[in-house]
Write an enzyme that holds these catalytic residues in place. Structure first.
Site, PDB file in Angstrom:
ATOM      1  N   ASP A  17     -10.472  -3.882  -4.590  1.00 29.59           N
ATOM      2  CA  ASP A  17      -9.915  -2.986  -3.901  1.00 29.59           C
ATOM      3  C   ASP A  17     -10.618  -1.631  -3.726  1.00 29.59           C
ATOM      4  OD1 ASP A  17      -7.962  -1.144  -2.495  1.00 29.59           O
ATOM      5  OD2 ASP A  17      -6.232  -2.341  -3.353  1.00 29.59           O
TER       6      ASP A  17
ATOM      7  N   HIS B 146      -8.291  -4.880  -0.475  1.00 31.64           N
ATOM      8  CA  HIS B 146      -6.835  -4.107  -0.299  1.00 31.64           C
ATOM      9  C   HIS B 146      -5.643  -4.958   0.525  1.00 31.64           C
ATOM     10  CE1 HIS B 146      -4.542  -0.322  -0.479  1.00 31.64           C
ATOM     11  NE2 HIS B 146      -4.313  -0.442   0.726  1.00 31.64           N
TER      12      HIS B 146
ATOM     13  N   SER C  28       0.853  -1.050   0.031  1.00 33.05           N
ATOM     14  CA  SER C  28      -0.107   0.151   0.057  1.00 33.05           C
ATOM     15  C   SER C  28       0.924   1.123  -0.216  1.00 33.05           C
ATOM     16  CB  SER C  28      -0.959  -0.122   1.083  1.00 33.05           C
ATOM     17  OG  SER C  28      -1.882   0.810   0.889  1.00 33.05           O
TER      18      SER C  28
HETATM   19  C1  MLT Z   1      -1.363   5.998  -0.143  1.00 28.77           C
HETATM   20  O1  MLT Z   1      -1.467   6.877   0.553  1.00 28.77           O
HETATM   21  O2  MLT Z   1      -0.263   5.593  -0.348  1.00 28.77           O
HETATM   22  C2  MLT Z   1      -2.482   5.044  -0.605  1.00 28.77           C
HETATM   23  O3  MLT Z   1      -3.408   5.803  -0.751  1.00 28.77           O
HETATM   24  C3  MLT Z   1      -2.674   4.043   0.133  1.00 28.77           C
HETATM   25  C4  MLT Z   1      -2.766   4.066   1.422  1.00 28.77           C
HETATM   26  O4  MLT Z   1      -1.989   4.037   2.182  1.00 28.77           O
HETATM   27  O5  MLT Z   1      -3.719   4.114   1.904  1.00 28.77           O
END
Ligand code: MLT
Length: 204
Positions: free
Chosen positions: A157, A188, A107
């Site tokens: 996701d 996710h 992520s």
């Molecule tokens: C981010 O902010 O890098 C992406 O939206 C993924 C997350 O951290 O939720």
């Protein structure tokens, strides 16, 4: 062994199998340096694990760079944090006597790993990007010849549109990387399939 080499809080666990490249574990928003240690051990038994904690706080949640909204990144901060993380990797490599690591990011951690590939490709031997998206609206030109990248996305996701991860895959491929991109029937969060595919890819 826990130690501080730069001002990144991190964990370093030395490996027992020198044939395996070390893994640079990069957690998601709200995680920390311990989150991905079990996953790293599962997918790369015997590898050294280097796991820093993101230095940006969103409320109480550590991240690797600032965002303006979900999926909308502060690209100036992302760029500065990417160079800062590269400095950490260099210091840690000298201190722990490591070859270039393969990043394993989830992520937010996957997004800064993608940024490392694009801005500082020398920092990494390759990358596993779990639930990643394109970190830059207009990606910088990079030379990634010879680097392998695995991208695993979730079809369900709610945070990352499928087209966005595909765009990242194309960007990295156009820069010369060998990209494998798979979309799993999941959301996710990470699944057993992520662990199995990552392990197979690392073993190949
Ligand atoms: C981010 O902010 O890098 C992406 O939206 C993924 C997350 O951290 O939720």
């Amino acid at each position: 062994m826990d130690a501080v080499t730069t001002d990144f809080i991190h964990v370093f666990q030395p490996g027992t199998d020198p044939s395996r490249p070390p893994l640079l574990l990069l957690h998601g928003t709200g995680g920390d340096e311990r989150d991905l240690l079990p996953f790293g051990r599962m997918v790369a038994p015997g590898a050294s694990l280097l796991s820093p904690r993101g230095r940006v706080l969103e409320g109480a949640m550590p991240r690797f760079f600032r965002r303006l909204a979900e999926g909308v990144f502060d690209e100036a901060d992302l760029t500065a944090r990417t160079h800062e993380l590269t400095d950490f990797i260099e210091v840690a490599r000298r201190r722990y006597e490591l070859p270039a690591p393969v990043a394993l990011g989830f992520s937010n951690g996957a997004n800064i790993a993608a940024s490392l590939l694009l801005l500082r490709p020398e920092a990494l031997a390759g990358a596993v990007l779990l639930r990643a998206m394109s970190p830059f609206a207009t990606p910088p030109k990079a030379a990634l010849g010879g680097k392998r990248v695995l991208i695993l996305s979730g079809a369900l996701d709610p945070i990352i549109p499928a087209g966005n991860a595909a765009r990242l895959g194309r960007t990295l491929e156009e820069a010369g990387a060998t990209v494998e991109h798979k979309t799993l029937p999941t959301g996710h969060g990470l699944s057993q399939a992520d662990a199995n595919l990552t392990r197979e890819w690392l073993d190949a």
